[in-house]
Design a protein around this motif. Structure first.
Motif, short mmCIF file in Angstrom:
data_model
loop_
_atom_site.label_atom_id
_atom_site.label_comp_id
_atom_site.label_asym_id
_atom_site.label_seq_id
_atom_site.Cartn_x
_atom_site.Cartn_y
_atom_site.Cartn_z
N ALA B 364 0.82 -1.21 0.00
CA ALA B 364 0.00 0.00 0.00
C ALA B 364 0.86 1.26 0.00
O ALA B 364 0.58 2.22 -0.71
CB ALA B 364 -0.92 -0.01 1.22
N GLU C 35 -5.10 0.49 -5.36
CA GLU C 35 -5.38 0.37 -3.93
C GLU C 35 -6.78 -0.20 -3.70
O GLU C 35 -6.99 -0.99 -2.77
CB GLU C 35 -5.24 1.73 -3.23
CG GLU C 35 -3.84 2.33 -3.28
CD GLU C 35 -2.91 1.83 -2.16
OE1 GLU C 35 -3.31 0.96 -1.37
OE2 GLU C 35 -1.74 2.31 -2.11
N PHE C 39 -7.38 -3.53 -1.57
CA PHE C 39 -8.14 -3.65 -0.33
C PHE C 39 -9.38 -4.50 -0.51
O PHE C 39 -9.79 -5.22 0.41
CB PHE C 39 -8.48 -2.25 0.23
CG PHE C 39 -7.32 -1.63 0.93
CD1 PHE C 39 -6.92 -2.08 2.19
CD2 PHE C 39 -6.58 -0.62 0.33
CE1 PHE C 39 -5.83 -1.52 2.83
CE2 PHE C 39 -5.48 -0.05 0.98
CZ PHE C 39 -5.10 -0.51 2.23
N ILE C 42 -8.22 -7.97 -0.15
CA ILE C 42 -7.91 -8.28 1.25
C ILE C 42 -9.21 -8.58 1.99
O ILE C 42 -9.31 -9.54 2.76
CB ILE C 42 -7.18 -7.10 1.92
CG1 ILE C 42 -5.80 -6.91 1.31
CG2 ILE C 42 -7.06 -7.33 3.42
CD1 ILE C 42 -5.05 -5.74 1.88
N PHE C 43 -10.22 -7.75 1.74
CA PHE C 43 -11.47 -7.92 2.46
C PHE C 43 -12.18 -9.21 2.03
O PHE C 43 -12.58 -10.02 2.84
CB PHE C 43 -12.37 -6.71 2.23
CG PHE C 43 -13.66 -6.79 2.97
CD1 PHE C 43 -13.70 -6.58 4.34
CD2 PHE C 43 -14.84 -7.12 2.30
CE1 PHE C 43 -14.89 -6.69 5.03
CE2 PHE C 43 -16.03 -7.23 2.99
CZ PHE C 43 -16.06 -7.01 4.36
N ARG C 46 -10.38 -12.57 3.21
CA ARG C 46 -9.90 -12.74 4.58
C ARG C 46 -10.25 -14.16 5.03
O ARG C 46 -11.22 -14.75 4.54
CB ARG C 46 -10.51 -11.69 5.48
CG ARG C 46 -12.00 -11.82 5.67
CD ARG C 46 -12.57 -10.55 6.31
NE ARG C 46 -13.98 -10.70 6.60
CZ ARG C 46 -14.96 -10.60 5.71
NH1 ARG C 46 -14.67 -10.35 4.43
NH2 ARG C 46 -16.22 -10.73 6.06
#
Ligand code: HEA
Ligand code: HEA
Ligand code: CUA
Ligand SMILES: [Cu+2]
Lengths: 199, 577, 247
Positions: B364, C35, C39, C42-43, C46
């Motif tokens: 990031a 980004e 993300f 990632i979410f 999980r």
């Protein structure tokens, strides 16, 4: 950096005995050293060549270099490379003592090279051509001096390797130091025309 | 040398921890030296950022900062962070510790050269630090050491500092050239039986490629350093225009090394992140070979971009245009590498343990550093941005993720293997969030001050009416407060680190259920690493393989006739040959 | 974006700002996209009970496309940025327009000496006007600058003009600018040059033709009415070429 006798004390790592690429590890290491040296000398000589092209006036300085001394040294170094090759051949045959004698002869060649060089430099310095006289002489002494340091280092390692070889130990090192010596030779083959012939 | 073999407990402390040839001990020596240097460089940051926020005030623990001290602190901060923190921690500490373990052998092939490399490194670090205490103080002419400023005390007022800086840097180069011998030859020649080139874990690939890149780029700078040393000590005129020399020549030599150098530190961090991503997402890396090919491409292109640091240095502007093109092109392989890492998450089962948080944060944050590099690579815009805090913020968004985020990721991940104990996960997460928040609070404002015209290496902006405004001063103070927050949270890390060293929970051999070979060895590995040297049967990232009970499949486990459905890659036959 | 903080006061300042804006939009979009995907993944992925990770190698053709298409797209955007960047670069540094007057800029540790052509518009004539740390220009007049350094590297930087150029001892470096906005602004030294690097400010006064004429007329006697810069070098009152810096 001499190993050898204490090999009996601390066991040699298994890592050292492996040869996945089927190239002896020692030789790989020598190649690595040579590659780093090539970029160092490459950088220095590259800079010198660029500057030389940019400064036609240097020709007036370079006529004062002693071509005869340079030629003698070229001859000495080339013949010492020959004895290094012969030493390698002797080591291949397992004749350690002969390899050791030839290595010492090679080192003697290096010593003569240095003697000629010191006589030459003494004359030049007496005539007033010092490292600060002018940019050409700065390069001259820096490049040749760096090369001479390599000759000295090579001689020291060579005598150490010879001491082992005389007892038939670590004969593979004879080849490795030979490769290094050829490199020192080749650097000189570049230096000679650049510093002595180009006038 | 010592006549007879002594039992291990007979060995003096010095012999075991200082004179050792064991790759793990040498790795730890590099790690601890690097961490100590990080504290020194971190203290320097604290002092000079306090001065920037509160110019002219006494800085607690230091006192009033003079212009000379400011320059010296900035110069040494930059030099130490790059040469004595990022390189030793990422390349030497983890390279030494991990390579023999990860490729399944008992040590480096040249253990004594390895020891010599550390000792030279240590001497170089001592020279660098002691230069603060010589008459005139440490060198203050920036980590780039441009002549003529660096050539003469008439210009730089540091008669000893400048030369000590140069000698320290050259010794550091020598240490890493020697270290590179081991990384490269060990990886090439001493892999475990069955381990093919493309079974080598990415982090090992990256450290090896970084060593090659370093070796190939540093040569001309070594030559340049000898020339600069002669200019300083013998008064030659290599870089002195009055005597035919050329100051810009040094810039070429420095950046020909300097740009590849930033990738030299980037690559090991990318490797560390790759290992952690795979383990904690329980995923095979998306395109293992793509990563290697893009890395090689990046390495090659990195030799053709150096003059983007010199756009306005007085080089021919038409040549500068060419470097703008190559600089932008290098974003392609790096973007590809980043995309591969992001794609690796697809289909994963992501566990947010501390190492994984660091690895994700690396991606990031590095993206910010990467894309801001594009502003600078665009030559027309760099006319404005050059030598402003925009550049400072750009490279801290790359360097900080690399050196610290990558370093913390590696430490928290391999700590159980290194010391046989676990670090505390809760403290780890507290440290993580404190550091990330603090870090962004330092450098986001600095993009703005850079855009507003703050130029670099200025100890006080009070002399510049356009810059001496409350708005900008608030941003500078914000950055300094961010730093104080970040520094405060480092105590959590240091506490966690040292407490876990002695009192952490005992670690299993393979606490993260990882595939690579280091997790087969006991934690911590004894001298010789493995009870039986392993044989390798498959690549390092076989996670989530269908039809298996476990979601991981270590490299050293032979194929079981009962579990293989004939789909999973198997090399048993050749490996036993 | 830069103009939020720093006014645009030369002909090419706006070009630079537009370039910065273009780059900001392009890489900004890419950055956000990357980004967001990051993300989101990632979410979405999980760890959850009972769900195993999938076995995706990323080596299949259809999988590789996810990397290779974006990568070609990056290349396309790189080309756009390069073209824009080099056009601006060309304007500032390569293509020098017809200039109307030359001003000599001499950097030294740690002061700027400006030699103005004076009323006759010619340098190296007796009516040249030499000032320390004050540069006087007439608005909308195209100047060539001639940059010298007496000792170490310095960098002649005028943020409001979006102009920066290193000064190199032993070389004379030329460039140009046309001020477009009157006022008094900072001149910086943007290359580390030793102890006084932070104390090497100067001011540029961009004047209307009338103000400039008045300044030219009065220059022989009075100093320009700018706030005195921190006194660094008090004695360097003439352009006398004292070699080797101040000490
Ligand atoms: C490890 C550290 C590191 C890394 C990785 C980089 C990466 C890059 N750097 Fe940086 N840089 C430094 C460390 C680093 N840099 C340092 C220390 C300095 C200053 C030294 C000094 O003066 O003291 C510096 C200075 C510097 C300059 C000179 C500025 C100046 O002084 O005027 C330039 C100019 O071109 C530049 C460019 C780049 C580029 C293009 C990249 C690229 O590699 C970045 C590529 C990555 C991406 C682009 C992100 C991922 C891609 C996408 C998300 C896709 C979308 C992108 C596009 C459409 C383009 N850097
Ligand atoms: C790897 C490189 C690196 C790193 C990590 C950093 C980290 C930081 N840097 Fe640095 N910096 C440089 C490289 C780096 N810097 C360089 C090359 C320059 C240019 C120099 C020049 O112009 O010559 C520079 C210049 C520079 C400037 C510009 C000064 C000027 O131009 O006047 C500033 C200003 O704020 C700054 C700030 C910071 C801050 C706040 C941090 C913080 O992130 C630091 C936080 C510190 C710590 C957190 C240390 C704590 C230690 C531990 C917790 C021990 C554990 C350690 C390990 C795991 C390794 N740096
Ligand atoms: Cu002059 Cu900095
Ligand atoms: Cu770069």
């Amino acid at each position: 950096m001499t190993h050898g006798h204490d090999a009996a004390v601390s066991t040699v790592p298994v890592a050292t005995t492996r040869s996945v690429m089927e190239v002896p590890t020692g030789r790989l290491a020598v190649w690595w050293v040579l590659a780093s040296e090539i970029v160092i000398f490459g950088g220095l000589l590259g800079v010198y060549i660029m500057q030389r092209i940019g400064h036609p006036g240097w020709a007036n300085q370079s006529i004062h270099t002693n071509t005869l001394a340079g030629s003698i040294n070229t001859f000495i170094l080339l013949s010492s490379s020959l004895s290094a090759v012969l030493a390698h051949q002797a080591a291949e045959r397992g004749d350690g003592p002969r390899a050791a004698r030839l290595l010492r002869l090679t080192a003697l060649g290096g010593a003569s090279f240095l003697v000629v060089k010191s006589i030459e430099w003494t004359h030049e310095i007496r005539e007033g051509f010092t490292i600060t006289s002018n940019l050409f002489w700065s390069f001259y002494y820096t490049a040749a001096g760096l090369h001479a340091l390599h000759v000295i280092a090579g001689m020291i390692i060579m005598l150490i390797v010879a001491a082992g070889a005389a007892r038939n130990q670590h004969l593979h090192r004879v080849e490795n130091i030979g490769i290094y010596w050829h490199f020192v030779d080749i650097v000189w083959i570049f230096l000679f025309p650049l510093l002595y012939i180009a006038k | 040398m010592s006549g007879h073999a002594h039992a291990a407990h007979d060995e003096s402390w010095i012999k075991k921890y200082f004179w050792s040839t064991d790759h793990k001990v040498i790795g730890l020596q590099y790690l601890f030296t690097g961490m100590a240097m990080a504290v020194i460089a971190g203290f320097a940051v604290y002092v000079f950022r306090m001065q920037l926020a509160f110019p002219g005030h006494e800085v607690p623990l230091f006192g009033r900062v003079s212009a000379a001290e400011y320059n010296a602190l900035v110069t040494m901060h930059g030099s130490i962070m790059v040469f004595w923190v990022a390189m030793p921690v990422l390349i030497a500490a983890f390279g030494n510790f991990l390579i023999p373990l990860m490729i399944g052998c008992d040590d480096m092939v040249f253990p004594k050269i390895n020891r010599l490399s550390y000792q030279i490194f240590l001497i170089s670090a001592l020279i660098a630090v002691s230069s603060f205490f010589v008459p005139g103080g440490a060198f203050g002419g920036a980590w780039t050491s441009y002549p003529p400023l660096s050539t003469s005390p008439v210009y730089n007022q540091t008669p000893y500092g400048a030369t000590m800086w140069l000698i320290a840097v050259v010794l550091e180069f020598a240490a890493f050239l020697l270290g590179g011998i081991n990384f490269v030859t060990t990886t090439m020649n001493s892999r475990a039986p069955g381990m093919k080139m493309f079974d080598v874990p990415i982090v090992v690939w990256m450290i090896v490629l970084a060593s090659v890149l370093f070796m190939a780029s540093v040569g001309p700078l070594v030559a340049g350093a000898i020339m600069l040393l002669f200019d300083q000590t013998l008064h030659t005129g290599f870089f002195d225009p009055a005597r035919g020399g050329d100051p810009i020549l040094w810039q070429h030599l420095f950046w020909f090394f300097g740009h590849p150098e930033v990738y030299v530190v980037l690559l090991p961090a990318m490797g560390i992140v790759a290992e952690i991503l795979a383990v904690f997402a329980r995923k095979k890396l998306f395109g293992y070979r793509t990563i290697i090919y893009t890395t090689v491409a990046t390495g090659i292109i990195s030799f053709f971009v150096w003059a983007h640091h010199q756009f306005i240095a007085g080089i021919d502007p038409r040549i500068a245009s060419l470097f703008s093109v190559t600089t932008l092109i290098i974003s392609v392989p790096i973007a590809e590498m980043v995309f591969v890492y992001i794609a690796t998450l697809y289909g994963g089962s992501i566990r947010f343990r501390t190492p994984m948080l660091w690895a994700l944060a690396f991606i990031a944050e590095f993206l910010i550093g990467g894309v801001t590099g594009i502003f600078l690579g665009a030559a027309g815009a760099d006319v404005y941005f050059h030598d402003t805090y925009f550049v400072v913020a750009h490279f801290h968004y790359t360097f900080f993720p690399i050196a610290f985020i990558g370093g913390f990721a590696a430490i928290t991940y391999w700590f159980p293997k290194m010391f046989g104990r676990m670090m505390n996960d809760t403290l780890g997460k507290i440290h993580f969030w404190g550091t990330i928040v603090g870090f962004n609070m330092v450098f986001l404002p600095l993009f703005l001050t850079g855009a507003a015209g703050d130029h670099r290496r200025i100890y006080s902006y009070q002399a510049f009416p356009d810059l001496n405004t409350p708005a900008l001063q608030h941003l500078r103070i914000t950055a300094t407060i961010g730093l104080l927050i970040m520094l405060a949270f480092q105590t959590v890390f240091l506490y966690n680190f040292f407490r876990s060293l002695f009192a952490g929970q005992k670690a299993a051999d393979n606490p993260w259920h990882a595939n690579t070979l280091e997790w087969l060895a006991p934690s911590p590995p004894p001298h010789g690493n493995f009870a039986v040297l392993p044989t390798v049967y498959r690549g390092p990232y076989e996670y989530g393989v269908p039809d298996r009970h476990d979601d991981y499949w270590p490299q050293h486990v032979p194929d079981q006739p009962s579990t293989d459905g004939g789909v999973a890659p198997s090399r048993a036959a050749e490996a036993h040959a | 974006m830069i103009s939020w903080y720093v006014p645009e006061a030369s002909t090419f300042a706006a070009d630079v700002d537009h370039l910065v804006l273009l780059v900001a939009v392009i890489v900004g979009v890419w950055f956000l996209l990357a980004e967001i995907v990051f993300f989101a993944l990632i979410f979405k992925f999980r760890a959850r009970d009972g769900r195993r990770s999938q076995y995706v190698t990323g080596e299949q053709k259809h999988e590789k496309r996810w990397i290779s298409y974006p990568h070609y797209a990056v290349l396309v955007f790189d080309v756009i940025i390069v073209v824009a960047a080099l056009r601006v670069w060309n304007t500032i540094k390569v293509a020098t327009p017809q200039t109307q007057e030359t001003v000599r800029v001499i950097a030294q540790q740690w002061a700027w000496t400006f030699v103005h052509a004076g009323p006759d518009g010619q340098l190296d004539t007796p009516d040249d006007i030499t000032t320390i740390d004050d540069l006087n220009l007439q608005v909308n007049r195209t100047y060539q600058f001639e940059l010298h350094s007496r000792d170490v590297l310095h960098s002649f930087s005028i943020p409001v003009f979006r102009l920066k150029q290193d000064a190199v001892p032993g070389r004379v470096i030329r460039g140009w600018f046309t001020p477009t906005r009157t006022g008094t602004y900072d001149v910086q030294c943007a290359e580390i040059c030793g102890l006084g690097h932070g104390l090497m400010p100067a001011r540029v006064h961009v004047q209307t033709p009338e103000q400039h004429a008045a300044w030219l007329a009065g220059a022989g006697s009075g100093a320009p009415g700018a706030p005195a810069a921190p006194a660094v070098i008090a004695d360097a009152g003439s352009a006398a070429q004292t070699a080797g810096g101040t000490r």
